[in-house]
Motif scaffolding. Structure first.
Motif, PDB file in Angstrom:
ATOM      1  N   ARG A 123      -5.891 -34.451  -0.882  1.00 16.68           N
ATOM      2  CA  ARG A 123      -6.652 -33.283  -0.771  1.00 16.68           C
ATOM      3  C   ARG A 123      -5.980 -31.954  -0.658  1.00 16.68           C
ATOM      4  NH1 ARG A 123     -11.961 -32.110   0.372  1.00 16.68           N
ATOM      5  NH2 ARG A 123     -12.575 -30.456   1.592  1.00 16.68           N
ATOM      6  N   CYS A 124      -6.481 -30.702  -1.370  1.00 18.44           N
ATOM      7  CA  CYS A 124      -5.937 -29.660  -1.432  1.00 18.44           C
ATOM      8  C   CYS A 124      -6.919 -28.653  -0.577  1.00 18.44           C
ATOM      9  CB  CYS A 124      -5.787 -29.044  -2.828  1.00 18.44           C
ATOM     10  SG  CYS A 124      -4.419 -30.252  -3.717  1.00 18.44           S
ATOM     11  N   GLU A 125      -6.425 -27.981   0.586  1.00 15.83           N
ATOM     12  CA  GLU A 125      -7.164 -27.013   1.437  1.00 15.83           C
ATOM     13  C   GLU A 125      -6.679 -25.797   1.459  1.00 15.83           C
ATOM     14  OE1 GLU A 125      -7.603 -29.137   4.863  1.00 15.83           O
ATOM     15  OE2 GLU A 125      -9.101 -30.627   4.056  1.00 15.83           O
ATOM     16  N   ARG A 126      -5.195 -25.660   1.141  1.00 17.29           N
ATOM     17  CA  ARG A 126      -4.785 -24.155   1.364  1.00 17.29           C
ATOM     18  C   ARG A 126      -3.796 -23.961   0.178  1.00 17.29           C
ATOM     19  NH1 ARG A 126      -3.779 -27.303   5.432  1.00 17.29           N
ATOM     20  NH2 ARG A 126      -5.459 -26.002   6.601  1.00 17.29           N
ATOM     21  N   ALA A 127      -3.363 -22.834   0.099  1.00 18.34           N
ATOM     22  CA  ALA A 127      -2.198 -22.400  -0.794  1.00 18.34           C
ATOM     23  C   ALA A 127      -1.168 -21.658   0.124  1.00 18.34           C
ATOM     24  CB  ALA A 127      -2.442 -21.490  -1.888  1.00 18.34           C
ATOM     25  N   TRP A 128      -0.055 -21.751  -0.186  1.00 19.14           N
ATOM     26  CA  TRP A 128       1.259 -21.047   0.613  1.00 19.14           C
ATOM     27  C   TRP A 128       1.811 -19.878  -0.159  1.00 19.14           C
ATOM     28  CZ3 TRP A 128       2.317 -21.695   5.806  1.00 19.14           C
ATOM     29  CH2 TRP A 128       1.535 -22.728   6.532  1.00 19.14           C
ATOM     30  N   LEU A 129       2.325 -18.802   0.525  1.00 23.52           N
ATOM     31  CA  LEU A 129       3.066 -18.096   0.282  1.00 23.52           C
ATOM     32  C   LEU A 129       4.393 -18.432   0.766  1.00 23.52           C
ATOM     33  CD1 LEU A 129       3.974 -15.228  -1.338  1.00 23.52           C
ATOM     34  CD2 LEU A 129       4.147 -14.412   1.043  1.00 23.52           C
ATOM     35  N   VAL A 130       5.423 -18.913  -0.108  1.00 21.74           N
ATOM     36  CA  VAL A 130       6.577 -19.334   0.481  1.00 21.74           C
ATOM     37  C   VAL A 130       7.950 -18.369   0.000  1.00 21.74           C
ATOM     38  CG1 VAL A 130       6.007 -21.814   0.339  1.00 21.74           C
ATOM     39  CG2 VAL A 130       6.901 -20.834  -1.651  1.00 21.74           C
ATOM     40  N   GLU A 131       8.890 -18.347   0.774  1.00 24.72           N
ATOM     41  CA  GLU A 131       9.996 -17.426   0.767  1.00 24.72           C
ATOM     42  C   GLU A 131      11.370 -18.306   0.489  1.00 24.72           C
ATOM     43  OE1 GLU A 131      11.872 -13.673   3.002  1.00 24.72           O
ATOM     44  OE2 GLU A 131      10.480 -14.598   4.090  1.00 24.72           O
ATOM     45  N   ASN A 132      12.089 -17.843  -0.492  1.00 24.56           N
ATOM     46  CA  ASN A 132      13.464 -18.421  -0.694  1.00 24.56           C
ATOM     47  C   ASN A 132      14.569 -17.580  -0.080  1.00 24.56           C
ATOM     48  OD1 ASN A 132      15.536 -19.938  -1.668  1.00 24.56           O
ATOM     49  ND2 ASN A 132      15.287 -19.316  -3.918  1.00 24.56           N
ATOM     50  N   THR A 133      14.640 -18.214   1.141  1.00 20.72           N
ATOM     51  CA  THR A 133      15.722 -17.592   1.889  1.00 20.72           C
ATOM     52  C   THR A 133      17.240 -18.086   1.752  1.00 20.72           C
ATOM     53  OG1 THR A 133      15.694 -19.153   3.891  1.00 20.72           O
ATOM     54  CG2 THR A 133      13.884 -17.270   3.883  1.00 20.72           C
ATOM     55  N   PRO A 134      18.321 -17.437   2.206  1.00 23.32           N
ATOM     56  CA  PRO A 134      19.501 -18.080   2.260  1.00 23.32           C
ATOM     57  C   PRO A 134      19.505 -19.562   2.644  1.00 23.32           C
ATOM     58  CG  PRO A 134      19.782 -15.841   2.561  1.00 23.32           C
ATOM     59  CD  PRO A 134      18.320 -16.132   2.830  1.00 23.32           C
ATOM     60  N   ALA A 135      18.775 -19.688   3.581  1.00 18.23           N
ATOM     61  CA  ALA A 135      18.874 -21.199   4.236  1.00 18.23           C
ATOM     62  C   ALA A 135      17.651 -22.118   3.698  1.00 18.23           C
ATOM     63  CB  ALA A 135      18.449 -21.273   5.717  1.00 18.23           C
ATOM     64  N   GLY A 136      17.139 -21.549   2.760  1.00 18.09           N
ATOM     65  CA  GLY A 136      16.258 -22.778   1.657  1.00 18.09           C
ATOM     66  C   GLY A 136      14.642 -21.986   1.828  1.00 18.09           C
ATOM     67  N   TRP A 137      14.070 -22.560   0.871  1.00 17.58           N
ATOM     68  CA  TRP A 137      12.561 -22.291   1.070  1.00 17.58           C
ATOM     69  C   TRP A 137      11.766 -22.342   2.643  1.00 17.58           C
ATOM     70  CZ3 TRP A 137      10.391 -19.606  -3.022  1.00 17.58           C
ATOM     71  CH2 TRP A 137      11.044 -19.823  -4.056  1.00 17.58           C
ATOM     72  N   ARG A 138      11.247 -21.400   2.693  1.00 13.19           N
ATOM     73  CA  ARG A 138      10.325 -21.407   4.045  1.00 13.19           C
ATOM     74  C   ARG A 138       8.892 -21.150   3.959  1.00 13.19           C
ATOM     75  NH1 ARG A 138       9.094 -16.978   7.208  1.00 13.19           N
ATOM     76  NH2 ARG A 138       9.723 -15.044   6.485  1.00 13.19           N
ATOM     77  N   ARG A 139       8.124 -21.528   4.717  1.00 14.23           N
ATOM     78  CA  ARG A 139       6.450 -21.380   4.566  1.00 14.23           C
ATOM     79  C   ARG A 139       6.452 -19.687   5.271  1.00 14.23           C
ATOM     80  NH1 ARG A 139       3.420 -26.884   6.157  1.00 14.23           N
ATOM     81  NH2 ARG A 139       5.028 -28.150   4.776  1.00 14.23           N
TER      82      ARG A 139
END
Length: 171
Positions: free
Chosen positions: A143-159
């Motif tokens: 089930r899909c209930e939300r979308a996210w903005l994610v950010e590509n940081t030097p340590a990896g992708w984060r929510r």
């Protein structure tokens, strides 16, 4: 200043495809759970705060929905699961692209929106092996209930920010 994206995260698929994603995707997926991309690239992280309300307004018009992952398909050197139905992802992507025309899906690189969950990127022989192992484990429902903005940081992708899909279905 880092790249951002708008995605529907599907972390429940991690036990099923996470190992292949870590082994056979660029940079081992860099902390990004399985997902369907809506818009990439989105605003630079230094500019994203001013766009959050607009993203929320667009996405809250969509209702949560069920999807099935029943079949695999390929792009060149890429194996993916195709969500069914695909239409809610296409509609969200189109609505976001209309609201933020400066950020077309995949930077405008492709003419068609093809919602997908990347499993592996490699040569055909490797992808065929992954496909043989994965096929008996399908279908998967979620089930899909939300979308996210994610950010590509030097340590990896984060929510960064979650956007609930809020519209009530008509009775």
């Amino acid at each position: 200043m880092s790249e951002t994206a708008l995605v529907v995260l599907l972390p429940e698929l991690e036990p099923l495809i996470g190992g292949w994603r870590r082994r056979y995707t660029r940079d081992g997926a860099r902390g990004m759970p399985p997902h369907v991309t809506l818009i990439i690239p989105f605003a630079d992280s230094s500019e994203v705060e001013s766009r959050l309300d607009g993203v929320g307004r667009v996405l809250r018009d969509f209702a949560p929905f069920e999807i099935g992952l029943r079949e695999m398909a390929r792009f060149p050197e890429l194996l993916y699961l195709g969500p069914e139905p695909a239409e809610p992802f296409v509609a969200m992507t189109e609505a976001l692209a209309d609201a933020f025309p400066e950020f077309p899906p995949y930077g405008g690189e492709f003419d068609e929106i093809v919602p997908h969950v990347t499993v592996a990127q490699s040569e055909d022989e490797v992808l065929a092996g992954v496909e043989r192992e994965l096929l008996p484990q399908l279908p998967v429902e979620t089930r899909c209930e939300r979308a996210w903005l994610v950010e590509n940081t030097p340590a990896g992708w984060r929510r960064h920010t979650a956007f609930a899909l809020e519209r009530r279905k008509a009775v």
